[in-house]
Design an enzyme around this catalytic site. Structure first.
Site, PDB file in Angstrom:
ATOM      1  N   CYS A 258       0.824  -1.292   0.033  1.00  0.00           N
ATOM      2  CA  CYS A 258      -0.048   0.149  -0.142  1.00  0.00           C
ATOM      3  C   CYS A 258       0.732   1.240  -0.017  1.00  0.00           C
ATOM      4  O   CYS A 258       0.507   2.118  -0.848  1.00  0.00           O
ATOM      5  CB  CYS A 258      -0.787  -0.204   1.287  1.00  0.00           C
ATOM      6  SG  CYS A 258      -0.288   0.191   2.809  1.00  0.00           S
ATOM      7  N   HIS A 305      -2.834   1.023   6.862  1.00  0.00           N
ATOM      8  CA  HIS A 305      -3.176   0.976   5.473  1.00  0.00           C
ATOM      9  C   HIS A 305      -3.137   2.513   5.080  1.00  0.00           C
ATOM     10  O   HIS A 305      -3.701   3.312   5.690  1.00  0.00           O
ATOM     11  CB  HIS A 305      -4.423   0.185   5.257  1.00  0.00           C
ATOM     12  CG  HIS A 305      -4.724   0.248   3.693  1.00  0.00           C
ATOM     13  ND1 HIS A 305      -4.035  -0.868   3.049  1.00  0.00           N
ATOM     14  CD2 HIS A 305      -5.680   0.781   2.757  1.00  0.00           C
ATOM     15  CE1 HIS A 305      -4.366  -0.788   1.703  1.00  0.00           C
ATOM     16  NE2 HIS A 305      -5.323   0.063   1.501  1.00  0.00           N
ATOM     17  N   HIS A 317      -5.910   2.301  -4.437  1.00  0.00           N
ATOM     18  CA  HIS A 317      -4.850   1.530  -3.610  1.00  0.00           C
ATOM     19  C   HIS A 317      -4.429   0.281  -3.887  1.00  0.00           C
ATOM     20  O   HIS A 317      -5.235  -0.482  -4.901  1.00  0.00           O
ATOM     21  CB  HIS A 317      -5.584   1.609  -1.982  1.00  0.00           C
ATOM     22  CG  HIS A 317      -6.610   0.563  -1.983  1.00  0.00           C
ATOM     23  ND1 HIS A 317      -6.935   0.022  -0.684  1.00  0.00           N
ATOM     24  CD2 HIS A 317      -7.707   0.070  -2.628  1.00  0.00           C
ATOM     25  CE1 HIS A 317      -7.761  -0.851  -0.912  1.00  0.00           C
ATOM     26  NE2 HIS A 317      -8.426  -0.916  -2.025  1.00  0.00           N
TER      27      HIS A 317
END
Length: 342
Positions: A258, A305, A317
């Site tokens: 991420c 995240h 993402h």
């Protein structure tokens, strides 16, 4: 008189029957146990797998943070070792200067310099030579002071390098622990997925892809003003990576985790941000959900995240292990923390 005949042994046929009966009983027991533990439903498996993947991602970000620390320490140690080597060379040169003077004095027999000049064949230059001797004495003292100072500096630099080497060893242990943790979580998730049939796994993947396409369509429908030209450029760069796989620790250009995706995307826009979720959250100004604009970073689940806000309540993402770079509704992202405008 009592009989001493040997007892009759059971026949082979009877043993075979008994063995078969026992085996059948064990099989029946195992079958009953299996029936007692019903196969988990696809939604239950998905929920557990998602949870494990989030935990693996958190361990991945902690691993990335430790790796960043390791690289920094390695550079600092190399610089210190270079300084120590140069300092040692300078110290050796200073010691050589003192050694040359001492050798010259020894060869002269240790006679007082003033008397040597007085007895020289050119007494008219006595005063000039005497002044030179005074300067030589002062220079010797300066060299000795320089040697002492350099020795102290070298000792400090060596101690600092030793401390950093110990820190580096601790960081390496942390890296091994974090890597073992996220690999264990991924293995556990895969084990759960293996309880599903191939058709069930395909359906789960198809549902995720359908949701991603719907999120992408929502973005196309929106016309939100981006956070900045750089934010827009970063978001456009990330969009070129759609479909690329999530890989723990990957920084692009063909696979990402991420924070690897957000860092790579902003680099394409000419902006340098740090490597991990824990550090990227300090790379800009924090903003609330209602203030988000396309190109802003968005953080979830206790900084485990990060993604890029794409507009219309959607992010772009690298979601989790086993998935690909995609659009996703923020409603499915768990606990939103805040946005960061670079």
């Amino acid at each position: 008189m009592a009989s001493h005949r040997r007892p009759k042994q059971p026949s082979r046929t009877r043993v075979t029957v008994l063995t078969a009966t026992a085996a059948a009983a064990v099989a029946l027991s195992a079958q009953t146990g299996a029936q007692a533990a019903p196969k988990p439903k696809i939604d239950e498996v998905k929920s557990k797998v998602d949870k494990l993947n989030h935990e693996a991602e958190e361990a991945t970000e902690q691993y990335n943070l430790a790796e960043e620390r390791r690289e920094k320490l390695q550079k600092e140690i190399s610089a210190l070792q270079d300084k120590v080597a140069r300092g040692q060379q300078e110290l050796n040169t200073l010691r050589g200067q003192i050694g040359s003077v001492a050798t010259a004095q020894y060869r002269s027999g240790g006679i007082d310099p003033a008397l040597q000049l007085f007895l020289s064949s050119d007494p008219d230059t006595y005063l000039d030579k005497a002044s030179a001797i005074d300067q030589l004495g002062a220079k010797q003292a300066d060299v000795l002071q320089s040697i002492q100072s350099k020795q102290r500096t070298l000792a400090q630099e060596r101690a600092e390098a030793t401390t950093k080497l110990a820190d580096l060893e601790d960081v390496r242990k942390t890296l091994a622990e974090k890597k073992k943790k996220f690999q264990g979580k991924l293995a556990e998730a895969q084990k759960l997925l293996n309880t599903l049939t191939a058709a069930e796994r395909a359906k789960m993947q198809e549902d995720e892809q359908r949701a991603s396409r719907a999120a992408g369509d929502r973005v196309d429908l929106g016309n939100e003003v981006p956070a900045s030209q750089r934010g827009a450029a970063a978001l456009n760069a990330a969009a070129t990576r759609l479909g690329m796989p999530y890989v723990s620790g990957a920084e692009g250009p063909n696979s990402f985790d991420c924070s690897g995706l957000t860092q790579w995307s902003y680099r394409q826009a000419g902006v340098t941000i740090s490597r991990t979720t824990y550090t990227q959250q300090a790379d800009g100004v924090k903003i609330g959900r209602s203030q988000l604009k396309p190109g802003d970073l968005v953080f979830f689940n206790n900084l485990a995240h990060v993604g890029l806000y794409a507009g219309n309540n959607t992010i772009l993402h690298a979601p989790k292990p086993g998935a690909v770079v995609r659009y996703e509704s923020m409603d499915y992202m768990g606990s939103f923390m805040y946005g960061v405008r670079i």
